[in-house]
Design a protein around this motif. Structure first.
Motif, PDB file in Angstrom:
ATOM      1  N   TYR A   1       0.862  -1.190   0.000  1.00 23.89           N
ATOM      2  CA  TYR A   1       0.000   0.000   0.000  1.00 23.89           C
ATOM      3  C   TYR A   1       0.892   1.231   0.000  1.00 23.89           C
ATOM      4  O   TYR A   1       1.676   1.445   0.930  1.00 23.89           O
ATOM      5  CB  TYR A   1      -0.906   0.015   1.240  1.00 23.89           C
ATOM      6  N   GLU A   2       0.767   2.020  -1.075  1.00 23.75           N
ATOM      7  CA  GLU A   2       1.586   3.218  -1.183  1.00 23.75           C
ATOM      8  C   GLU A   2       0.691   4.411  -1.513  1.00 23.75           C
ATOM      9  O   GLU A   2       0.410   4.670  -2.698  1.00 23.75           O
ATOM     10  CB  GLU A   2       2.644   3.040  -2.282  1.00 23.75           C
ATOM     11  N   PRO A   3       0.230   5.126  -0.492  1.00 27.49           N
ATOM     12  CA  PRO A   3      -0.561   6.320  -0.774  1.00 27.49           C
ATOM     13  C   PRO A   3       0.312   7.292  -1.564  1.00 27.49           C
ATOM     14  O   PRO A   3       1.415   7.632  -1.121  1.00 27.49           O
ATOM     15  CB  PRO A   3      -0.906   6.869   0.613  1.00 27.49           C
ATOM     16  N   VAL A   4      -0.154   7.685  -2.738  1.00 27.31           N
ATOM     17  CA  VAL A   4       0.705   8.441  -3.663  1.00 27.31           C
ATOM     18  C   VAL A   4       1.163   9.763  -3.040  1.00 27.31           C
ATOM     19  O   VAL A   4       2.289  10.214  -3.261  1.00 27.31           O
ATOM     20  CB  VAL A   4      -0.026   8.660  -5.015  1.00 27.31           C
ATOM     21  N   TRP A   5       0.317  10.359  -2.215  1.00 23.07           N
ATOM     22  CA  TRP A   5       0.644  11.636  -1.576  1.00 23.07           C
ATOM     23  C   TRP A   5       1.780  11.500  -0.558  1.00 23.07           C
ATOM     24  O   TRP A   5       2.332  12.512  -0.104  1.00 23.07           O
ATOM     25  CB  TRP A   5      -0.607  12.235  -0.919  1.00 23.07           C
ATOM     26  N   ALA A   6       2.152  10.283  -0.228  1.00 20.96           N
ATOM     27  CA  ALA A   6       3.226  10.099   0.761  1.00 20.96           C
ATOM     28  C   ALA A   6       4.527   9.636   0.123  1.00 20.96           C
ATOM     29  O   ALA A   6       5.528   9.448   0.806  1.00 20.96           O
ATOM     30  CB  ALA A   6       2.783   9.085   1.813  1.00 20.96           C
ATOM     31  N   ILE A   7       4.530   9.464  -1.216  1.00 20.29           N
ATOM     32  CA  ILE A   7       5.734   8.934  -1.876  1.00 20.29           C
ATOM     33  C   ILE A   7       6.686  10.065  -2.233  1.00 20.29           C
ATOM     34  O   ILE A   7       6.332  10.968  -2.995  1.00 20.29           O
ATOM     35  CB  ILE A   7       5.373   8.124  -3.135  1.00 20.29           C
ATOM     36  N   GLY A   8       7.865  10.020  -1.657  1.00 16.64           N
ATOM     37  CA  GLY A   8       8.903  10.998  -1.975  1.00 16.64           C
ATOM     38  C   GLY A   8       8.586  12.411  -1.523  1.00 16.64           C
ATOM     39  O   GLY A   8       9.243  13.370  -1.909  1.00 16.64           O
ATOM     40  N   THR A   9       7.555  12.557  -0.695  1.00 14.43           N
ATOM     41  CA  THR A   9       7.120  13.893  -0.288  1.00 14.43           C
ATOM     42  C   THR A   9       7.574  14.239   1.120  1.00 14.43           C
ATOM     43  O   THR A   9       7.459  15.372   1.557  1.00 14.43           O
ATOM     44  CB  THR A   9       5.584  13.975  -0.299  1.00 14.43           C
ATOM     45  N   GLY A  10       8.050  13.240   1.839  1.00 12.79           N
ATOM     46  CA  GLY A  10       8.401  13.457   3.234  1.00 12.79           C
ATOM     47  C   GLY A  10       7.169  13.326   4.133  1.00 12.79           C
ATOM     48  O   GLY A  10       7.262  13.261   5.347  1.00 12.79           O
ATOM     49  N   GLU A  11       6.001  13.276   3.496  1.00 15.29           N
ATOM     50  CA  GLU A  11       4.774  13.125   4.287  1.00 15.29           C
ATOM     51  C   GLU A  11       4.434  11.637   4.397  1.00 15.29           C
ATOM     52  O   GLU A  11       4.323  10.946   3.377  1.00 15.29           O
ATOM     53  CB  GLU A  11       3.633  13.853   3.569  1.00 15.29           C
ATOM     54  N   THR A  12       4.306  11.148   5.606  1.00 12.99           N
ATOM     55  CA  THR A  12       4.023   9.723   5.792  1.00 12.99           C
ATOM     56  C   THR A  12       2.578   9.569   6.227  1.00 12.99           C
ATOM     57  O   THR A  12       2.065  10.410   6.971  1.00 12.99           O
ATOM     58  CB  THR A  12       4.877   9.151   6.945  1.00 12.99           C
ATOM     59  N   ALA A  13       1.935   8.505   5.792  1.00  8.72           N
ATOM     60  CA  ALA A  13       0.624   8.198   6.362  1.00  8.72           C
ATOM     61  C   ALA A  13       0.851   7.912   7.841  1.00  8.72           C
ATOM     62  O   ALA A  13       1.885   7.368   8.216  1.00  8.72           O
ATOM     63  CB  ALA A  13       0.033   6.980   5.664  1.00  8.72           C
ATOM     64  N   SER A  14      -0.100   8.290   8.669  1.00 12.37           N
ATOM     65  CA  SER A  14       0.068   7.970  10.087  1.00 12.37           C
ATOM     66  C   SER A  14      -0.045   6.454  10.232  1.00 12.37           C
ATOM     67  O   SER A  14      -0.639   5.790   9.373  1.00 12.37           O
ATOM     68  CB  SER A  14      -1.009   8.657  10.919  1.00 12.37           C
ATOM     69  N   PRO A  15       0.513   5.895  11.295  1.00 13.76           N
ATOM     70  CA  PRO A  15       0.384   4.441  11.487  1.00 13.76           C
ATOM     71  C   PRO A  15      -1.086   4.007  11.451  1.00 13.76           C
ATOM     72  O   PRO A  15      -1.409   2.962  10.895  1.00 13.76           O
ATOM     73  CB  PRO A  15       0.988   4.230  12.875  1.00 13.76           C
ATOM     74  N   GLU A  16      -1.985   4.862  11.974  1.00 17.51           N
ATOM     75  CA  GLU A  16      -3.413   4.512  11.976  1.00 17.51           C
ATOM     76  C   GLU A  16      -3.981   4.524  10.551  1.00 17.51           C
ATOM     77  O   GLU A  16      -4.800   3.671  10.200  1.00 17.51           O
ATOM     78  CB  GLU A  16      -4.221   5.494  12.852  1.00 17.51           C
ATOM     79  N   GLN A  17      -3.549   5.497   9.753  1.00 18.89           N
ATOM     80  CA  GLN A  17      -4.036   5.559   8.366  1.00 18.89           C
ATOM     81  C   GLN A  17      -3.561   4.332   7.585  1.00 18.89           C
ATOM     82  O   GLN A  17      -4.305   3.776   6.775  1.00 18.89           O
ATOM     83  CB  GLN A  17      -3.523   6.829   7.666  1.00 18.89           C
ATOM     84  N   ALA A  18      -2.319   3.931   7.824  1.00 22.40           N
ATOM     85  CA  ALA A  18      -1.810   2.729   7.151  1.00 22.40           C
ATOM     86  C   ALA A  18      -2.593   1.512   7.631  1.00 22.40           C
ATOM     87  O   ALA A  18      -3.112   0.737   6.820  1.00 22.40           O
ATOM     88  CB  ALA A  18      -0.318   2.557   7.429  1.00 22.40           C
ATOM     89  N   GLN A  19      -2.720   1.376   8.925  1.00 18.26           N
ATOM     90  CA  GLN A  19      -3.393   0.205   9.493  1.00 18.26           C
ATOM     91  C   GLN A  19      -4.815   0.052   8.961  1.00 18.26           C
ATOM     92  O   GLN A  19      -5.246  -1.037   8.598  1.00 18.26           O
ATOM     93  CB  GLN A  19      -3.391   0.285  11.026  1.00 18.26           C
ATOM     94  N   GLU A  20      -5.563   1.166   8.874  1.00 15.45           N
ATOM     95  CA  GLU A  20      -6.974   1.005   8.479  1.00 15.45           C
ATOM     96  C   GLU A  20      -7.096   0.568   7.016  1.00 15.45           C
ATOM     97  O   GLU A  20      -7.975  -0.209   6.677  1.00 15.45           O
ATOM     98  CB  GLU A  20      -7.832   2.232   8.797  1.00 15.45           C
ATOM     99  N   ILE A  21      -6.173   1.020   6.169  1.00 16.64           N
ATOM    100  CA  ILE A  21      -6.240   0.550   4.769  1.00 16.64           C
ATOM    101  C   ILE A  21      -5.782  -0.914   4.685  1.00 16.64           C
ATOM    102  O   ILE A  21      -6.400  -1.736   4.000  1.00 16.64           O
ATOM    103  CB  ILE A  21      -5.373   1.434   3.840  1.00 16.64           C
ATOM    104  N   HIS A  22      -4.722  -1.243   5.412  1.00 18.90           N
ATOM    105  CA  HIS A  22      -4.239  -2.633   5.377  1.00 18.90           C
ATOM    106  C   HIS A  22      -5.326  -3.598   5.874  1.00 18.90           C
ATOM    107  O   HIS A  22      -5.549  -4.649   5.281  1.00 18.90           O
ATOM    108  CB  HIS A  22      -2.977  -2.782   6.229  1.00 18.90           C
ATOM    109  N   ALA A  23      -5.983  -3.212   6.951  1.00 21.45           N
ATOM    110  CA  ALA A  23      -7.038  -4.074   7.506  1.00 21.45           C
ATOM    111  C   ALA A  23      -8.189  -4.178   6.509  1.00 21.45           C
ATOM    112  O   ALA A  23      -8.775  -5.258   6.318  1.00 21.45           O
ATOM    113  CB  ALA A  23      -7.524  -3.510   8.837  1.00 21.45           C
ATOM    114  N   HIS A  24      -8.497  -3.066   5.856  1.00 18.47           N
ATOM    115  CA  HIS A  24      -9.573  -3.044   4.864  1.00 18.47           C
ATOM    116  C   HIS A  24      -9.255  -4.001   3.704  1.00 18.47           C
ATOM    117  O   HIS A  24     -10.109  -4.781   3.273  1.00 18.47           O
ATOM    118  CB  HIS A  24      -9.741  -1.605   4.352  1.00 18.47           C
TER     119      HIS A  24
END
Ligand code: PGA
Length: 252
Positions: free
Chosen positions: A168-191
């Protein structure tokens, strides 16, 4: 138990001497590091694959390709096929990276073909998916990733899923220095895991490794990897330096 995986995507970076230096540095840095149920993969560019593969062959590092054509051979100037990768000992291929989708027009329909070719050829696809910023802002991220996974992967039989890695690679977080929060990552992974469970079954879904990618660094890796459904990372910028990548591997 599903595998933990840290994969480095080197993109269009590093000459052959730089690539082989980095592989050697990583082999040395990981010597003696206990990698329990953990795979370490790096993806140099095509021209550097074989040299890196030869160096890494007897090490805990696997070498992956960053892309591959959907056909096995033919008049496709400039392309690389699955048999070519296999012949030099490569066993993994990144497919559907957002840069391939954005700059080279790769659609989920095309990626369905590529994934099938990879699996038929006994290459393990590392299938990337994720929403762009507008989709996140308008609350469509769950819908978008569901569509990507469904179109590209849900024609596969259950058996094939043993050999797929998701990222899972949210495009807005790639190479931008902005990371999805652990919770944002977790909810997509669980989904996504639930989506697979609903389509196939829960036990199978539980065995699929789902990596997170997007500005993972030594400073944030541990927190992201600690999420229940995050099984590792696909690392871009921080994979280009042996120290940083090694620190991320140790955070798993
Ligand atoms: P990044 O890239 O770590 O530099 O954000 C991740 C990726 O594109 O795989």
């Amino acid at each position: 138990m599903r595998a933990k995986i840290v994969a480095g995507n080197w993109k269009m970076n590093k000459t052959i001497s730089e690539s082989t230096t980095l592989v050697n540095e990583l082999i040395e840095a990981l010597d003696g590091v206990e990698l329990v149920n953990t795979e370490v993969i790096v993806a140099p560019t095509f021209v550097n694959l074989q040299a890196c593969q030869l160096l890494a062959e007897k090490s805990p590092i696997s070498i992956a390709a960053q892309n591959m054509h959907q056909k096995l051979s033919g008049a496709f100037t400039g392309e690389i096929s699955a048999p070519m990768l296999l012949d030099i000992g490569v066993k993994h291929v990144i497919l559907g990276h957002s840069e391939r989708r954005e700059y080279f027009g790769e659609s989920d329909a095309l990626l369905a073909e590529k994934v099938k070719t990879a699996l038929d050829s006994k290459l393990v696809p590392i299938f990337c998916f994720g929403e762009v910023l507008e989709e996140r802002k308008s609350g469509k991220h769950f819908e978008v990733v569901s569509e990507q996974i469904t179109t590209a992967l849900f024609d596969l039989d259950k058996e094939s899923w043993k050999d797929i890695i998701l990222a899972y690679e949210p495009v807005w977080a790639i190479g931008t220095g902005e990371t999805a929060s652990p919770e944002q990552a977790q909810e997509i992974h669980a989904h996504v895991r639930q989506l697979i469970a609903d389509k196939y079954d829960a036990d199978m879904a539980d065995e699929v490794s789902i990596l997170y990618g997007g500005s993972v660094k030594p400073a944030n890796a541990k927190e992201i990897f600690s999420q229940t459904d995050v099984d590792g990372g696909l690392i871009g910028g921080a994979a280009l330096k042996a120290d940083d990548f090694t620190a991320i591997v140790k955070a798993i």
